[in-house]
Write a protein that holds these residues in place. Structure first.
Motif, short mmCIF file in Angstrom:
data_model
loop_
_atom_site.label_atom_id
_atom_site.label_comp_id
_atom_site.label_asym_id
_atom_site.label_seq_id
_atom_site.Cartn_x
_atom_site.Cartn_y
_atom_site.Cartn_z
N ARG A 142 34.28 51.29 25.46
CA ARG A 142 35.39 50.36 25.62
C ARG A 142 35.63 50.03 27.08
N ILE A 143 35.17 50.90 27.93
CA ILE A 143 35.48 50.78 29.35
C ILE A 143 34.33 51.40 30.14
N GLU A 144 34.09 50.89 31.33
CA GLU A 144 32.97 51.37 32.13
C GLU A 144 33.43 52.37 33.18
N MET A 145 32.48 53.17 33.63
CA MET A 145 32.77 54.11 34.71
C MET A 145 33.24 53.35 35.95
N GLY A 146 34.35 53.81 36.53
CA GLY A 146 34.89 53.17 37.73
C GLY A 146 35.85 52.04 37.46
N ASP A 147 35.99 51.63 36.19
CA ASP A 147 36.95 50.58 35.86
C ASP A 147 38.39 51.06 36.06
N VAL A 148 39.27 50.10 36.31
CA VAL A 148 40.69 50.40 36.56
C VAL A 148 41.50 50.18 35.28
N LEU A 189 39.20 43.46 44.84
CA LEU A 189 38.78 44.83 44.53
C LEU A 189 37.27 44.97 44.70
N HIS A 190 36.53 43.97 44.28
CA HIS A 190 35.08 44.00 44.42
C HIS A 190 34.68 44.03 45.90
N PRO A 210 26.77 51.79 39.14
CA PRO A 210 26.11 50.53 39.51
C PRO A 210 26.97 49.30 39.27
N ASN A 211 27.96 49.38 38.39
CA ASN A 211 28.77 48.21 38.03
C ASN A 211 29.97 48.05 38.95
N LEU A 212 30.39 46.81 39.15
CA LEU A 212 31.63 46.55 39.88
C LEU A 212 32.83 46.82 38.96
N PRO A 213 33.94 47.33 39.52
CA PRO A 213 35.08 47.69 38.67
C PRO A 213 35.79 46.46 38.10
N GLN A 214 36.14 46.58 36.84
CA GLN A 214 36.98 45.58 36.18
C GLN A 214 38.37 46.19 35.96
N VAL A 215 39.36 45.32 35.81
CA VAL A 215 40.74 45.77 35.62
C VAL A 215 41.13 45.56 34.17
N HIS A 216 41.68 46.60 33.56
CA HIS A 216 42.14 46.56 32.18
C HIS A 216 43.61 46.92 32.12
N ILE A 217 44.33 46.34 31.20
CA ILE A 217 45.69 46.77 30.88
C ILE A 217 45.62 47.33 29.48
N PHE A 254 39.47 56.17 45.07
CA PHE A 254 39.42 55.06 46.03
C PHE A 254 39.72 53.73 45.33
N VAL A 255 39.09 53.50 44.18
CA VAL A 255 39.27 52.23 43.47
C VAL A 255 40.71 52.07 42.99
N ALA A 256 41.31 53.14 42.48
CA ALA A 256 42.70 53.07 42.00
C ALA A 256 43.65 52.73 43.14
N VAL A 257 43.42 53.33 44.30
CA VAL A 257 44.28 53.05 45.47
C VAL A 257 44.10 51.61 45.92
N GLU A 258 42.86 51.14 45.97
CA GLU A 258 42.62 49.75 46.37
C GLU A 258 43.26 48.77 45.40
N ALA A 259 43.24 49.10 44.11
CA ALA A 259 43.87 48.23 43.12
C ALA A 259 45.38 48.17 43.33
N LEU A 260 45.99 49.31 43.63
CA LEU A 260 47.44 49.33 43.89
C LEU A 260 47.78 48.45 45.09
N PHE A 261 47.06 48.62 46.18
CA PHE A 261 47.39 47.85 47.38
C PHE A 261 47.03 46.37 47.23
N ALA A 262 46.10 46.06 46.34
CA ALA A 262 45.84 44.65 46.04
C ALA A 262 47.03 44.03 45.30
#
Length: 409
Positions: free
Chosen positions: A243-249, A300-301, A313-320, A394-402
């Motif tokens: 349902r979700i990829e490694m590194g996704d938010v 984020l990318h 290898p994948n770029l993070p996607q954002v899910h709610i 790192f990704v979670a923090v970057e998503a927050l500041f975005a």
């Protein structure tokens, strides 16, 4: 940071007073609001909680009136009666007029309040004013008192772990400094975040231990100490595979305690668990902000390209999506499957989000809005490992500041 209302109609005197204020400690222009008459002062006091009122005694009641020798005392009397709920804890009266000074002395019959005889030619009053300001600044360090209305901090960031989660927060390029809270040994860090020429105050802290209890306690302590407008939890979680990829938010909506419920006996004598899903939901305005990042995660990318370390290898996607919280670490596909039965749209599992959202939901006024942003570091199965924990933090923090510019502005 101290909040001051300077009530003064004379522009020259106002400039001299402001210079004296800015010379005391770390008080800056952002700490000071200006009012020029009695009506203006009352309006500002009704709209915002101040730590200090610096009040001219010789003051016009309205902008179209002449100054009155005791005009400022009308503000003082209002604060003692009808405006009591808006009264700052510290009040300093100032006047250059002898008659106004004598009128004020009897009114300032309080050990916390004082009146200062201002002079353009003698600087003795500056010493008294700055000494008083320094004392007040020492007294208003956190934990901040609450008036039930005014937020004292813009954002508190909560993490479950000091490493790698809090470490990722403190690695974000801001002016992080330790913040001491009286009577509290937790390690808080403060910084200023700038957006569109505005500055916002941020505090970050990690729980003393992972899990529901530790997260609830540190959130409650931080909310009481800093009175934030927002609370954000960031960190790592286990995603639901396929349902979700490694590194996704994941921005949690809803969240619940998957361990909440009752164990019953079936008709055949076997035990079964009957869950009780008391869900916490994301504020609709915050959900809208998160939806914008989900639609366009390009910022984020761009950020993850600077990460140094193991990354998928994948770029993070954002899910709610739905996130279930529980006290146990999951390392079993079957355990995740059982939780999936509680909610068909389950996206991830963690150990803290529900308790952080619940702590904000039941906090005293002014109550903060809460958002939880985590990134997937594993799938909660037998292959669970920690190789992507630093990246996910790192990704979670970057998503927050975005999200912050749209959240705070």
């Amino acid at each position: 940071m101290i909040s001051i209302l300077l009530v003064e109609d004379d522009a020259h005197k106002r400039t001299v007073l402001a210079d004296a204020i800015y010379g005391a400690g770390e008080i800056s222009e952002e700490c000071v609001d200006i009012a020029v008459d009695v009506a203006d002062a009352k309006r500002k006091l009704e709209c915002k909680g101040y730590d200090l009122l610096l009040l001219d005694i010789h003051l016009p009641r309205r902008a179209d009136k002449e100054p009155d020798p005791g005009g400022g005392l009308e503000v003082l009397r209002w604060l003692k009666t009808r405006g009591k709920m808006h009264r700052p804890p510290y009040i300093i009266g100032t006047t250059v007029h002898g008659a106004s000074f004598e009128l004020a002395q009897s009114e300032f019959d309080n050990l916390i309040w004082t009146v200062i005889a201002f002079s353009f030619s003698d600087n003795a009053w500056k010493v008294k004013l700055r000494s008083t300001l320094m004392t007040i600044c020492d007294q208003i360090t956190p934990p901040y008192s609450s008036d039930g209305v005014t937020h004292k901090t813009d954002l508190v960031i909560v993490t479950a772990l000091e490493s790698p989660e809090l470490r990722a927060v403190l690695a974000f390029p801001l002016d992080w400094k330790p913040v001491k809270v009286r009577f509290d040994d937790a390690r808080y860090f403060g910084a200023t975040f700038s957006s569109e020429q505005k500055k916002y105050s941020i505090v970050a802290v990690a729980a003393s231990d992972k899990g529901l209890s530790g997260a609830a306690i540190i959130t409650t302590k931080a909310v009481q100490a800093f009175r934030p407008k927002y609370v954000a939890m960031v960190g790592i979680c286990a995603g639901v595979k396929e349902r979700i990829e490694m590194g996704d938010v994941i921005v949690a909506d809803p969240s619940w305690d998957w361990g909440s419920g009752k164990t019953k006996l079936g008709t055949d004598g076997s035990e079964f668990f009957h869950p009780a899903q008391y869900q916490m939901r994301l504020d609709e305005t915050l959900r809208s902000k998160a939806s914008a990042l989900r639609a366009d995660p390009s910022s984020l990318h761009a950020a993850v390209k600077d990460f140094e370390g193991a990354m998928p290898p994948n770029l993070p996607q954002v899910h709610i999506g739905a996130v279930a919280s529980g006290a146990a670490v999951l390392q079993s596909t079957e355990a995740v499957r059982r939780i999936l039965e509680h909610h068909k749209d389950l996206a991830a599992v963690d150990m803290e989000i529900y308790s952080v959202m619940y702590a904000c939901h039941v906090a005293g006024l002014p109550r903060p809005d809460c958002i939880a942003i985590k990134a997937v570091s594993d799938f909660g199965d037998s292959e669970k490992g920690d190789s992507y924990q630093s990246y996910a933090s790192f990704v979670a923090v970057e998503a927050l500041f975005a999200l912050l510019p749209s959240m705070l502005d």
